[in-house]
Design an enzyme around this catalytic site. Structure first.
Site, PDB file in Angstrom:
ATOM      1  N   HIS A   1       0.060   0.971 -13.399  1.00 32.72           N
ATOM      2  CA  HIS A   1       0.845  -0.263 -14.127  1.00 32.72           C
ATOM      3  C   HIS A   1       2.453   0.177 -13.933  1.00 32.72           C
ATOM      4  O   HIS A   1       2.948   1.119 -14.544  1.00 32.72           O
ATOM      5  CB  HIS A   1       0.376  -0.746 -15.382  1.00 32.72           C
ATOM      6  CG  HIS A   1       0.845  -1.853 -15.988  1.00 32.72           C
ATOM      7  ND1 HIS A   1       0.663  -3.100 -15.238  1.00 32.72           N
ATOM      8  CD2 HIS A   1       2.282  -2.222 -16.535  1.00 32.72           C
ATOM      9  CE1 HIS A   1       1.438  -4.073 -15.985  1.00 32.72           C
ATOM     10  NE2 HIS A   1       2.043  -3.663 -16.544  1.00 32.72           N
TER      11      HIS A   1
ATOM     12  N   ASP B   1      -5.386  -4.032 -18.370  1.00 37.23           N
ATOM     13  CA  ASP B   1      -4.248  -3.319 -18.879  1.00 37.23           C
ATOM     14  C   ASP B   1      -4.637  -2.888 -20.161  1.00 37.23           C
ATOM     15  O   ASP B   1      -3.551  -2.508 -21.066  1.00 37.23           O
ATOM     16  CB  ASP B   1      -2.923  -4.184 -18.840  1.00 37.23           C
ATOM     17  CG  ASP B   1      -2.479  -4.277 -17.497  1.00 37.23           C
ATOM     18  OD1 ASP B   1      -3.040  -3.580 -16.612  1.00 37.23           O
ATOM     19  OD2 ASP B   1      -1.601  -5.293 -17.352  1.00 37.23           O
TER      20      ASP B   1
ATOM     21  N   GLY C   1       0.852  -1.359  -0.074  1.00 37.93           N
ATOM     22  CA  GLY C   1      -0.060   0.020   0.047  1.00 37.93           C
ATOM     23  C   GLY C   1       0.713   1.256  -0.007  1.00 37.93           C
ATOM     24  O   GLY C   1       0.358   2.264   0.441  1.00 37.93           O
ATOM     25  N   SER C   2       2.043   1.244  -0.542  1.00 41.40           N
ATOM     26  CA  SER C   2       2.712   2.453  -0.304  1.00 41.40           C
ATOM     27  C   SER C   2       2.189   3.562  -1.522  1.00 41.40           C
ATOM     28  O   SER C   2       2.214   4.744  -1.221  1.00 41.40           O
ATOM     29  CB  SER C   2       4.212   2.059  -0.759  1.00 41.40           C
ATOM     30  OG  SER C   2       4.415   2.007  -2.277  1.00 41.40           O
ATOM     31  N   ASN C   3       1.615   3.145  -2.531  1.00 37.06           N
ATOM     32  CA  ASN C   3       0.909   4.252  -3.387  1.00 37.06           C
ATOM     33  C   ASN C   3      -0.385   4.864  -2.697  1.00 37.06           C
ATOM     34  O   ASN C   3      -0.544   5.891  -2.680  1.00 37.06           O
ATOM     35  CB  ASN C   3       0.413   3.369  -4.352  1.00 37.06           C
ATOM     36  CG  ASN C   3       1.670   3.478  -5.742  1.00 37.06           C
ATOM     37  OD1 ASN C   3       1.864   4.514  -6.137  1.00 37.06           O
ATOM     38  ND2 ASN C   3       2.143   2.351  -5.752  1.00 37.06           N
TER      39      ASN C   3
ATOM     40  N   LEU D   1      -4.876  -6.895  -7.552  1.00 36.35           N
ATOM     41  CA  LEU D   1      -4.469  -7.803  -8.539  1.00 36.35           C
ATOM     42  C   LEU D   1      -5.902  -8.737  -9.039  1.00 36.35           C
ATOM     43  O   LEU D   1      -5.503  -9.502  -9.865  1.00 36.35           O
ATOM     44  CB  LEU D   1      -3.776  -8.991  -7.621  1.00 36.35           C
ATOM     45  CG  LEU D   1      -2.265  -8.413  -7.083  1.00 36.35           C
ATOM     46  CD1 LEU D   1      -1.550  -9.676  -6.390  1.00 36.35           C
ATOM     47  CD2 LEU D   1      -1.558  -8.007  -8.170  1.00 36.35           C
TER      48      LEU D   1
ATOM     49  N   ASN E   1      -6.040   2.754 -13.102  1.00 35.44           N
ATOM     50  CA  ASN E   1      -4.950   1.751 -12.626  1.00 35.44           C
ATOM     51  C   ASN E   1      -3.749   2.305 -12.708  1.00 35.44           C
ATOM     52  O   ASN E   1      -3.399   3.141 -13.717  1.00 35.44           O
ATOM     53  CB  ASN E   1      -5.464   0.565 -13.086  1.00 35.44           C
ATOM     54  CG  ASN E   1      -4.361  -0.735 -12.726  1.00 35.44           C
ATOM     55  OD1 ASN E   1      -4.161  -0.897 -11.663  1.00 35.44           O
ATOM     56  ND2 ASN E   1      -3.553  -1.237 -13.818  1.00 35.44           N
TER      57      ASN E   1
ATOM     58  N   GLU F   1       5.780   6.396  -9.118  1.00 38.67           N
ATOM     59  CA  GLU F   1       4.551   6.446  -8.946  1.00 38.67           C
ATOM     60  C   GLU F   1       4.121   7.114  -7.761  1.00 38.67           C
ATOM     61  O   GLU F   1       3.007   7.752  -7.972  1.00 38.67           O
ATOM     62  CB  GLU F   1       4.233   4.812  -8.472  1.00 38.67           C
ATOM     63  CG  GLU F   1       4.482   3.835  -9.482  1.00 38.67           C
ATOM     64  CD  GLU F   1       4.136   2.253  -9.185  1.00 38.67           C
ATOM     65  OE1 GLU F   1       3.700   1.538 -10.036  1.00 38.67           O
ATOM     66  OE2 GLU F   1       4.127   1.992  -7.867  1.00 38.67           O
TER      67      GLU F   1
HETATM   68  C1  GRF Z   1       2.757  -0.858  -7.688  1.00 38.19           C
HETATM   69  O1  GRF Z   1       4.379  -1.052  -8.550  1.00 38.19           O
HETATM   70  C2  GRF Z   1       2.087  -0.662  -8.835  1.00 38.19           C
HETATM   71  O2  GRF Z   1       2.454  -0.270 -10.041  1.00 38.19           O
HETATM   72  C3  GRF Z   1       1.601  -2.552  -9.107  1.00 38.19           C
HETATM   73  O3  GRF Z   1       1.804  -2.952  -7.769  1.00 38.19           O
HETATM   74  C4  GRF Z   1       2.680  -2.115  -7.025  1.00 38.19           C
HETATM   75  C5  GRF Z   1       1.894  -1.877  -5.687  1.00 38.19           C
HETATM   76  O4  GRF Z   1       3.047  -1.407  -4.591  1.00 38.19           O
HETATM   77  N1  GRF Z   1       0.511  -2.233  -9.836  1.00 38.19           N
HETATM   78  P1  GRF Z   1       2.365  -0.646  -3.423  1.00 38.19           P
HETATM   79  O5  GRF Z   1       1.415  -1.928  -2.714  1.00 38.19           O
HETATM   80  O6  GRF Z   1       1.475   0.476  -3.899  1.00 38.19           O
HETATM   81  O7  GRF Z   1       3.253  -0.208  -2.584  1.00 38.19           O
END
Ligand code: GRF
Length: 188
Positions: free
Chosen positions: A103, A144, A12-14, A84, A101, A173
């Site tokens: 990618h 995608d 969940g870093s994003n 996923l 999304n 990201e």
């Molecule tokens: C990211 O690299 C995203 O592009 C991919 O999964 C990863 C998720 O990373 N679809 P995080 O869980 O947000 O750290």
């Protein structure tokens, strides 16, 4: 108030970057975090930030009532941040043009089923690519495949491992995903 719903399966870093970015913006809130994994790091992030979360199993995720559950949060955007599972067609239809999304490669290369996380970076390195990057795109009924909103590039060096490339991609990201969301919310 504009609401976001984030779907995530992993650490969940994003999601964290998005939450942090909008923390001081009283006009945007993350209203719900949805995960398909009950031990996903993103659920702890939700708890730490007092954001409601929902863990879904395949059956409830694919049930026609799931779109109604999401509608209850009146999201301006549904944001897939490392999620996923394929989004059911009913949800794509219900939120047409409102699901995006991220990618971790330059689509249409290195996309499609099975191309996620380290698999993507391993394939990019195996092909001796000299650049990779991120793609933020609309979600439609095909993996995608939806229209590209933004791409950002980074170099790939001969010394890169999947881990070092993943780190570089994550930086892109974390910078571009919240800002792209902000841009999309402002242009609505
Ligand atoms: C990211 O690299 C995203 O592009 C991919 O999964 C990863 C998720 O990373 N679809 P995080 O869980 O947000 O750290």
């Amino acid at each position: 108030m504009q609401s976001l719903i984030i779907f995530a399966s992993g650490r969940g870093s994003n999601a964290q970057a998005i939450i942090d970015y909008f923390n001081n913006d009283s006009g945007v809130e993350v209203a719900l975090i949805v995960s398909n994994k009950k031990d996903a790091g993103v659920l702890q992030i939700a708890a730490d930030n007092n954001i409601p979360s929902l863990v879904v199993d395949k059956q409830s995720f694919n049930n026609s009532s799931f779109a109604d559950t999401l509608k209850g949060y009146t999201p301006s955007l549904i944001v897939l941040a490392g999620f996923l599972w394929k989004v059911p067609d009913a949800v794509v239809k219900a939120f047409s043009g409102k699901i995006i999304n991220i990618h971790p490669a330059l689509l249409p290369s290195y996309g499609g089923k099975g191309m996620y996380g380290h698999h993507v970076h391993e394939a990019v390195i195996a092909a001796k690519e000299q650049e990779s990057g991120i793609t933020i795109h609309y979600v439609d009924e095909v993996y995608d495949n939806g229209g590209i909103i933004l791409q950002a590039r980074c170099t790939v060096s001969a010394e890169d491992s999947p881990d070092s490339l993943a780190q570089r991609i994550h930086k892109l990201e974390h910078f571009f995903f919240p800002r792209t969301i902000e841009y999309m919310l402002e242009s609505k």
